[in-house]
Design a protein around this motif. Structure first.
Motif, PDB file in Angstrom:
ATOM      1  N   ILE A 129       0.844  -1.187   0.000  1.00  0.00           N
ATOM      2  CA  ILE A 129       0.000   0.000   0.000  1.00  0.00           C
ATOM      3  C   ILE A 129       0.881   1.240   0.000  1.00  0.00           C
ATOM      4  CG2 ILE A 129      -0.205   0.002   2.524  1.00  0.00           C
ATOM      5  CD1 ILE A 129      -3.071   1.062   2.166  1.00  0.00           C
ATOM      6  N   TYR A 130       0.491   2.241  -0.767  1.00  0.00           N
ATOM      7  CA  TYR A 130       1.273   3.482  -0.836  1.00  0.00           C
ATOM      8  C   TYR A 130       1.190   4.214   0.504  1.00  0.00           C
ATOM      9  CZ  TYR A 130       3.356   7.651  -2.899  1.00  0.00           C
ATOM     10  OH  TYR A 130       4.192   8.689  -3.181  1.00  0.00           O
ATOM     11  N   VAL A 131       2.257   4.917   0.839  1.00  0.00           N
ATOM     12  CA  VAL A 131       2.356   5.538   2.159  1.00  0.00           C
ATOM     13  C   VAL A 131       1.233   6.544   2.430  1.00  0.00           C
ATOM     14  CG1 VAL A 131       3.888   7.400   1.382  1.00  0.00           C
ATOM     15  CG2 VAL A 131       3.963   6.638   3.784  1.00  0.00           C
ATOM     16  N   PRO A 134      -5.381   7.725  -0.102  1.00  0.00           N
ATOM     17  CA  PRO A 134      -6.651   8.269   0.389  1.00  0.00           C
ATOM     18  C   PRO A 134      -7.754   7.230   0.496  1.00  0.00           C
ATOM     19  CG  PRO A 134      -6.225   8.981  -1.872  1.00  0.00           C
ATOM     20  CD  PRO A 134      -4.967   8.349  -1.375  1.00  0.00           C
ATOM     21  N   PHE A 135      -7.663   6.154  -0.281  1.00  0.00           N
ATOM     22  CA  PHE A 135      -8.698   5.130  -0.230  1.00  0.00           C
ATOM     23  C   PHE A 135      -8.590   4.274   1.038  1.00  0.00           C
ATOM     24  CE2 PHE A 135      -7.976   6.147  -4.688  1.00  0.00           C
ATOM     25  CZ  PHE A 135      -9.268   6.453  -5.102  1.00  0.00           C
ATOM     26  N   PHE A 136      -7.443   4.338   1.695  1.00  0.00           N
ATOM     27  CA  PHE A 136      -7.274   3.696   2.996  1.00  0.00           C
ATOM     28  C   PHE A 136      -7.639   4.662   4.123  1.00  0.00           C
ATOM     29  CE2 PHE A 136      -4.763   2.799   6.800  1.00  0.00           C
ATOM     30  CZ  PHE A 136      -4.985   1.443   6.999  1.00  0.00           C
ATOM     31  N   SER A 137      -7.224   5.906   3.972  1.00  0.00           N
ATOM     32  CA  SER A 137      -7.324   6.881   5.061  1.00  0.00           C
ATOM     33  C   SER A 137      -8.698   7.504   5.230  1.00  0.00           C
ATOM     34  CB  SER A 137      -6.290   8.004   4.831  1.00  0.00           C
ATOM     35  OG  SER A 137      -4.993   7.479   4.686  1.00  0.00           O
ATOM     36  N   ILE A 138      -9.471   7.568   4.168  1.00  0.00           N
ATOM     37  CA  ILE A 138     -10.725   8.324   4.222  1.00  0.00           C
ATOM     38  C   ILE A 138     -11.722   7.741   5.220  1.00  0.00           C
ATOM     39  CG2 ILE A 138     -11.782   7.056   2.299  1.00  0.00           C
ATOM     40  CD1 ILE A 138     -13.064   9.749   1.461  1.00  0.00           C
ATOM     41  N   GLY A 166     -13.402  -1.007  10.131  1.00  0.00           N
ATOM     42  CA  GLY A 166     -13.785  -2.091   9.240  1.00  0.00           C
ATOM     43  C   GLY A 166     -13.442  -1.840   7.794  1.00  0.00           C
ATOM     44  N   LEU A 167     -13.762  -0.648   7.280  1.00  0.00           N
ATOM     45  CA  LEU A 167     -13.531  -0.383   5.861  1.00  0.00           C
ATOM     46  C   LEU A 167     -12.054  -0.240   5.519  1.00  0.00           C
ATOM     47  CD1 LEU A 167     -16.470   1.937   4.763  1.00  0.00           C
ATOM     48  CD2 LEU A 167     -16.127  -0.483   4.340  1.00  0.00           C
ATOM     49  N   CYS A 168     -11.266   0.362   6.422  1.00  0.00           N
ATOM     50  CA  CYS A 168      -9.834   0.463   6.105  1.00  0.00           C
ATOM     51  C   CYS A 168      -9.174  -0.917   6.207  1.00  0.00           C
ATOM     52  CB  CYS A 168      -9.125   1.489   6.987  1.00  0.00           C
ATOM     53  SG  CYS A 168      -8.844   1.014   8.687  1.00  0.00           S
ATOM     54  N   SER A 169      -9.677  -1.783   7.095  1.00  0.00           N
ATOM     55  CA  SER A 169      -9.159  -3.153   7.173  1.00  0.00           C
ATOM     56  C   SER A 169      -9.512  -3.929   5.910  1.00  0.00           C
ATOM     57  CB  SER A 169      -9.731  -3.873   8.399  1.00  0.00           C
ATOM     58  OG  SER A 169      -9.356  -3.218   9.593  1.00  0.00           O
ATOM     59  N   PHE A 170     -10.738  -3.754   5.433  1.00  0.00           N
ATOM     60  CA  PHE A 170     -11.163  -4.409   4.197  1.00  0.00           C
ATOM     61  C   PHE A 170     -10.312  -3.930   3.024  1.00  0.00           C
ATOM     62  CE2 PHE A 170     -13.681  -4.393   0.285  1.00  0.00           C
ATOM     63  CZ  PHE A 170     -14.024  -5.737   0.197  1.00  0.00           C
ATOM     64  N   ALA A 205       2.047   2.450  -7.303  1.00  0.00           N
ATOM     65  CA  ALA A 205       2.364   3.817  -7.707  1.00  0.00           C
ATOM     66  C   ALA A 205       1.575   4.761  -6.788  1.00  0.00           C
ATOM     67  CB  ALA A 205       1.991   4.027  -9.175  1.00  0.00           C
ATOM     68  N   PRO A 206       1.862   6.061  -6.799  1.00  0.00           N
ATOM     69  CA  PRO A 206       1.279   6.983  -5.813  1.00  0.00           C
ATOM     70  C   PRO A 206      -0.242   7.021  -5.739  1.00  0.00           C
ATOM     71  CG  PRO A 206       3.120   8.026  -6.920  1.00  0.00           C
ATOM     72  CD  PRO A 206       2.862   6.728  -7.638  1.00  0.00           C
ATOM     73  N   LEU A 207      -0.723   7.103  -4.498  1.00  0.00           N
ATOM     74  CA  LEU A 207      -2.089   7.505  -4.153  1.00  0.00           C
ATOM     75  C   LEU A 207      -3.196   6.505  -4.489  1.00  0.00           C
ATOM     76  CD1 LEU A 207      -1.899  11.256  -5.244  1.00  0.00           C
ATOM     77  CD2 LEU A 207      -1.492  10.296  -2.962  1.00  0.00           C
ATOM     78  N   GLN A 208      -2.861   5.283  -4.856  1.00  0.00           N
ATOM     79  CA  GLN A 208      -3.896   4.307  -5.211  1.00  0.00           C
ATOM     80  C   GLN A 208      -3.293   2.906  -5.151  1.00  0.00           C
ATOM     81  OE1 GLN A 208      -3.309   2.794  -8.674  1.00  0.00           O
ATOM     82  NE2 GLN A 208      -1.378   3.677  -7.978  1.00  0.00           N
ATOM     83  N   ASN A 209      -4.077   1.897  -5.586  1.00  0.00           N
ATOM     84  CA  ASN A 209      -3.589   0.524  -5.497  1.00  0.00           C
ATOM     85  C   ASN A 209      -3.865  -0.285  -6.751  1.00  0.00           C
ATOM     86  OD1 ASN A 209      -3.726  -2.495  -4.069  1.00  0.00           O
ATOM     87  ND2 ASN A 209      -2.332  -1.072  -3.071  1.00  0.00           N
TER      88      ASN A 209
END
Length: 338
Positions: A129-131, A134-138, A166-170, A205-209
């Motif tokens: 996962i990129y450092v 936003p899809f993890f942090s939001i 739950g959603l960031c774990s998923f 690559a940056p900001l996504q997966n």
């Protein structure tokens, strides 16, 4: 992960453990504990650049530090909140989950985490996962904001912390699924195309997966390319970067302590270039500035060996350099497999 993500996630975990016992103070303790390993930022005030590169995510991200920090925070919180009906083991479990959670999540980035410092300098990097994703942090971010404004007695608080965690774990599990898929495909491709792969890795690559950065090679040089999880082609386009390690074989550099630390930090994934009269050390693990748009572009991490005083922002300066509308549009197209 970035600091804001750790704070938000820590606050959600705090609410889950102790929200019903001590109210919003649980979120504060959670944010503090989840941020504790990043105390290593103070090292930048007295360490030089290469020392700080190794110091960051070093001892303060070790299992030893995490255990000591969890115990210390538990003892402090137990005393601060007296009288209370919270068991000592609950304090220990809460702070253990927070601090160990931090060093566990950070290992999924490409920087590397020194879990066994000071006994071993090996850095753990799962490159999944990129450092700053936003899809993890939001999700914990939204949940944290909701929890700040909801009343302590609101029944919705329980649903919100579950939403954030739950959603960031998923999403993290989804990232691991993408990692396995990309790695399996790249294994087959580099073998089929005859790409040297004594050393190779894949990382987002940056900001996504969905778009992944791929490096494969050996001491002679490295082949760099990009692959999307939506790619259907059974081949990849690579750009070759010669390692040029012979440029480091000079009397002034052979025993230079900064160079030795850079080599250790890069974990063998580095090349050397000459930009005019300046010798540059590239750490390939941090990707290119806009490599999916310009395959021959600069690497985000480039250290000026000839000008050590100009490297204070070596990790950050190339992270989003070269980004413009065309590069951003190109990333979107590349993600879709085009």
């Amino acid at each position: 992960m970035d600091t804001l993500t750790h704070i938000a996630l820590g606050a959600c975990i705090g609410e889950a453990f102790l929200g019903k016992k001590i109210g919003r103070k649980a979120m504060l303790w959670g944010a503090l504990a989840q941020s504790a390993p990043d105390i290593d930022f103070v090292g930048a005030f007295w360490l030089n650049t290469t020392e700080n590169l190794l110091g960051h995510r070093g001892f303060t991200h070790s299992i030893l530090f995490a255990a000591a920090a969890a115990v210390l925070l538990a003892l402090i919180a137990d005393r601060v909140h007296r009288p209370h009906d919270i068991r000592t083991r609950t304090w220990f479990l809460f702070f253990g989950v927070e601090v160990f959670g931090h060093i566990f999540i950070d290992a999924f980035n490409n920087y590397g985490v020194g879990w066994f410092e000071p006994f071993s300098h090996h850095r753990f990097s799962f490159n999944a996962i990129y450092v700053a994703d936003p899809f993890f942090s939001i999700w914990p971010g939204i949940a944290c904001i909701a929890l700040i404004f909801l009343r302590r007695t609101s029944r919705a608080r329980n649903a919100w912390w579950k939403f954030g965690i739950g959603l960031c774990s998923f999403y993290l599990l989804y990232c691991l699924f993408n990692k396995i898929k990309i790695t399996r495909e790249v294994d087959e491709i580099v073998a089929r195309q005859g790409i040297p792969h004594q050393r190779y890795f894949t990382t987002p690559a940056p900001l996504q997966n969905w778009l992944w950065y791929v490096v494969s090679g050996n001491d002679s040089g490295y082949y760099v390319g990009y692959r999307s999880v939506f790619d259907s082609r059974k081949q990849m386009d690579f750009h070759f970067f010669p390692a040029n390690r012979y440029l480091l074989e000079t009397d002034s550099l052979r025993h230079d302590p900064d160079l030795q630390r850079l080599k250790r930090f890069a974990q063998e994934f580095y090349t050397v270039e000459k930009w005019s009269d300046t010798l540059v050390f590239n750490d390939l693990r941090f990707g290119q500035e806009v490599g999916w748009f310009d395959p021959a572009g600069k690497f985000a991490f480039h250290y000026y060996l000839s000008l050590p005083g100009d490297n204070t922002l070596v990790v950050q300066r190339g992270r989003f350099a070269g980004w413009n509308r065309a590069a951003f549009k190109s990333m979107g197209q590349r993600i879709t497999g085009n």
